[in-house]
Design an enzyme around this catalytic site. Structure first.
Site, mmCIF file in Angstrom:
data_model
loop_
_atom_site.group_PDB
_atom_site.id
_atom_site.type_symbol
_atom_site.label_atom_id
_atom_site.label_comp_id
_atom_site.label_asym_id
_atom_site.label_seq_id
_atom_site.Cartn_x
_atom_site.Cartn_y
_atom_site.Cartn_z
ATOM 1 N N HIS A 118 -4.559 -4.869 -16.239
ATOM 2 C CA HIS A 118 -5.050 -6.250 -16.166
ATOM 3 C C HIS A 118 -6.430 -6.390 -16.790
ATOM 4 O O HIS A 118 -7.286 -5.502 -16.684
ATOM 5 C CB HIS A 118 -5.021 -6.780 -14.730
ATOM 6 C CG HIS A 118 -5.912 -6.065 -13.753
ATOM 7 N ND1 HIS A 118 -7.208 -6.464 -13.500
ATOM 8 C CD2 HIS A 118 -5.696 -5.013 -12.939
ATOM 9 C CE1 HIS A 118 -7.743 -5.690 -12.576
ATOM 10 N NE2 HIS A 118 -6.852 -4.786 -12.223
ATOM 11 N N ASP B 282 -12.377 -1.190 -12.930
ATOM 12 C CA ASP B 282 -11.112 -1.760 -12.483
ATOM 13 C C ASP B 282 -11.004 -3.147 -13.120
ATOM 14 O O ASP B 282 -11.677 -4.083 -12.688
ATOM 15 C CB ASP B 282 -11.121 -1.849 -10.954
ATOM 16 C CG ASP B 282 -9.979 -2.655 -10.371
ATOM 17 O OD1 ASP B 282 -9.004 -2.915 -11.084
ATOM 18 O OD2 ASP B 282 -10.086 -3.040 -9.191
ATOM 19 N N GLU C 86 -4.633 -10.408 -11.933
ATOM 20 C CA GLU C 86 -4.242 -9.396 -10.951
ATOM 21 C C GLU C 86 -5.164 -9.408 -9.735
ATOM 22 O O GLU C 86 -4.703 -9.194 -8.603
ATOM 23 C CB GLU C 86 -4.256 -8.010 -11.606
ATOM 24 C CG GLU C 86 -3.629 -6.906 -10.752
ATOM 25 C CD GLU C 86 -4.600 -6.257 -9.779
ATOM 26 O OE1 GLU C 86 -4.130 -5.540 -8.875
ATOM 27 O OE2 GLU C 86 -5.829 -6.466 -9.919
ATOM 28 N N GLU C 87 -6.442 -9.674 -9.937
ATOM 29 C CA GLU C 87 -7.396 -9.611 -8.840
ATOM 30 C C GLU C 87 -7.163 -10.691 -7.781
ATOM 31 O O GLU C 87 -7.683 -10.592 -6.674
ATOM 32 C CB GLU C 87 -8.836 -9.712 -9.362
ATOM 33 C CG GLU C 87 -9.289 -8.517 -10.200
ATOM 34 C CD GLU C 87 -9.418 -7.227 -9.393
ATOM 35 O OE1 GLU C 87 -9.171 -7.259 -8.176
ATOM 36 O OE2 GLU C 87 -9.765 -6.194 -9.987
ATOM 37 N N ASP D 299 -4.103 1.576 -13.264
ATOM 38 C CA ASP D 299 -5.169 0.913 -12.510
ATOM 39 C C ASP D 299 -6.033 1.979 -11.849
ATOM 40 O O ASP D 299 -5.884 3.166 -12.139
ATOM 41 C CB ASP D 299 -4.561 -0.045 -11.482
ATOM 42 C CG ASP D 299 -5.413 -1.278 -11.245
ATOM 43 O OD1 ASP D 299 -6.656 -1.163 -11.286
ATOM 44 O OD2 ASP D 299 -4.853 -2.361 -10.998
ATOM 45 N N HIS E 125 -14.430 -1.571 -6.410
ATOM 46 C CA HIS E 125 -14.864 -2.955 -6.175
ATOM 47 C C HIS E 125 -16.334 -3.031 -5.772
ATOM 48 O O HIS E 125 -16.782 -4.014 -5.181
ATOM 49 C CB HIS E 125 -13.988 -3.648 -5.121
ATOM 50 C CG HIS E 125 -12.686 -4.126 -5.666
ATOM 51 N ND1 HIS E 125 -11.940 -5.114 -5.077
ATOM 52 C CD2 HIS E 125 -11.994 -3.758 -6.765
ATOM 53 C CE1 HIS E 125 -10.836 -5.336 -5.769
ATOM 54 N NE2 HIS E 125 -10.852 -4.506 -6.808
#
Length: 387
Positions: A72, A189, A223-224, A244, A324
């Site tokens: 993504h 990410d 995607e997030e 990922d 994250h």
């Protein structure tokens, strides 16, 4: 061995370009254009959905039973919730991430009138004013605010700047590429996953590698927030591997080196046969690997399955420390992932029944069943897995 040599410098160059291109979910047009350019430069034609999810097909010997690789383009970010009376901005997160990692972040606010720079700060940000209260302040998005680097002393000043509720806020990645192979940055990410895919594609193109089926290179843009690969899967695809991040943290088996193969995430187990094929490819090609299970994690694969796609899915990851947050990876994992993708792309199809969307039980897969298998053996004796 079937793995191909990876252009390491190209992979890192692409990753650096991606990190420098802001792309929080909802603001991905620019990064879509960049990846489109790279795919076309590598010789593929890009098909794009209305919103910008991308498909580029590298042709193989046949188109049915195709394989897909997906990552993504979108990242975490924030959005303006309110213009505050003190001239600062209240924020809500884009994607799931803690305000703990937002404090101190440098940002760009995208408005209809242009961009503004700023910093996310706790409500009590001055030690000279609040003393120990700075340390006892709670954590949460309602306890931070965005200070704009422009004349914005009150709400009216902010309105004059053209900043509005709903404007997108991109978080600076602050990337560092260290000589020892470590990379520290926000948004690894999944921009590292995108770079891995493009490097694998370049290796296939440079080698002129022949694949048994078409390979669909898919890039998603939401995607997030859970949308992922829900609208970019075609009926030709029989199996899909998501690329990922894995989580290197206490209680996890992920690693910053080699490939981490996910056996399950919060949506359940990944495909039994596809994950074991990937493990075998790692063993056969001397690619370092480990397995892991993620409890608070989902990827593009989950959204595709939930949208009704009948595809086998797997997830291969590069281990990320502090996912994250202030993320760190190592180039060893990126190269290992790219090598595994090339090995998978050229590997023979073992489940030939997957060439069709539906068919009878002949050629259907088998899993070890112990005593139950022995009791059923007269029934299933003629239904061996086709090779």
């Amino acid at each position: 061995m079937s793995r191909l040599a990876i252009d390491h410098e190209y992979m890192l160059h692409v990753l650096e370009k991606l990190l420098k291109t802001p792309s929080p979910t909802g603001y991905t047009d620019t990064v879509v254009r960049y990846v489109t350019h790279e795919l076309e430069r590598l010789g593929l034609t890009v098909e794009m959905t209305r919103r910008g999810a991308m498909r580029a097909i590298r042709r193989g010997k046949r188109d049915d039973g195709a394989r897909a690789i997906v990552s993504h383009l979108d990242t975490l970010g924030a959005q303006v919730k309110q213009l505050k009376d003190n001239g600062r901005l209240e924020l809500v997160p884009i994607g799931h991430w803690s305000a703990r990692f937002a404090e101190g972040a440098r940002t760009t606010v995208f408005t209809d009138n242009g961009t503004y720079r700023g910093t996310i700060l706790p409500l009590k940000a001055s030690g000279h004013t609040f003393n120990d209260e700075v340390d006892s302040a709670p954590v949460g998005w309602q306890h931070v605010e965005l200070r704009i680097d422009a004349l914005s002393r009150n709400r009216n000043d902010t309105v004059k700047l053209g900043i509005e509720i709903g404007d997108i806020v991109a978080i600076d990645p602050q990337p560092e590429f260290l000589d020892n192979g470590f990379i520290v940055s926000r948004h690894l990410d999944d921009k590292a996953g995108v770079a891995v895919m493009l490097a694998a594609l370049k290796a296939l193109q440079d080698e002129g590698a022949e694949t048994p089926v078409d390979i669909h290179f898919l890039f998603t843009i939401a995607e997030e927030v859970g949308v992922g690969a829900s609208s970019v899967i075609s009926h030709d695809i029989a199996s899909m591997i998501a690329v990922d991040n894995g989580t290197t943290a206490p209680g996890q088996n992920s690693d910053e080196f080699g490939v981490t193969i996910a056996m399950a995430d919060q949506t359940g187990p990944f495909d039994y046969h596809l994950t074991r094929k990937l493990v075998k490819l790692c063993k056969d090609n001397e690619i370092r690997y480990q397995k892991d299970v993620f409890r608070y994690y989902r990827s593009d694969s989950a959204s595709a399955i939930e949208a009704g796609a009948d595809v086998r899915t797997a997830l291969i990851t590069f281990g990320v420390d502090a996912s994250h947050g202030y993320e760190r990876i190592h180039t060893h994992a990126l190269r290992s992932l790219a090598e595994l993708i090339t090995a998978y792309a050229v590997s023979p199809v073992e489940i030939k029944r997957d060439f069709k969307e539906t068919s009878g039980v002949k050629g259907f897969t088998r899993q070890p069943a112990g005593k139950a298998e022995q009791e059923l053996s007269p029934v299933i004796a003629d239904e061996e897995l086709e090779s």
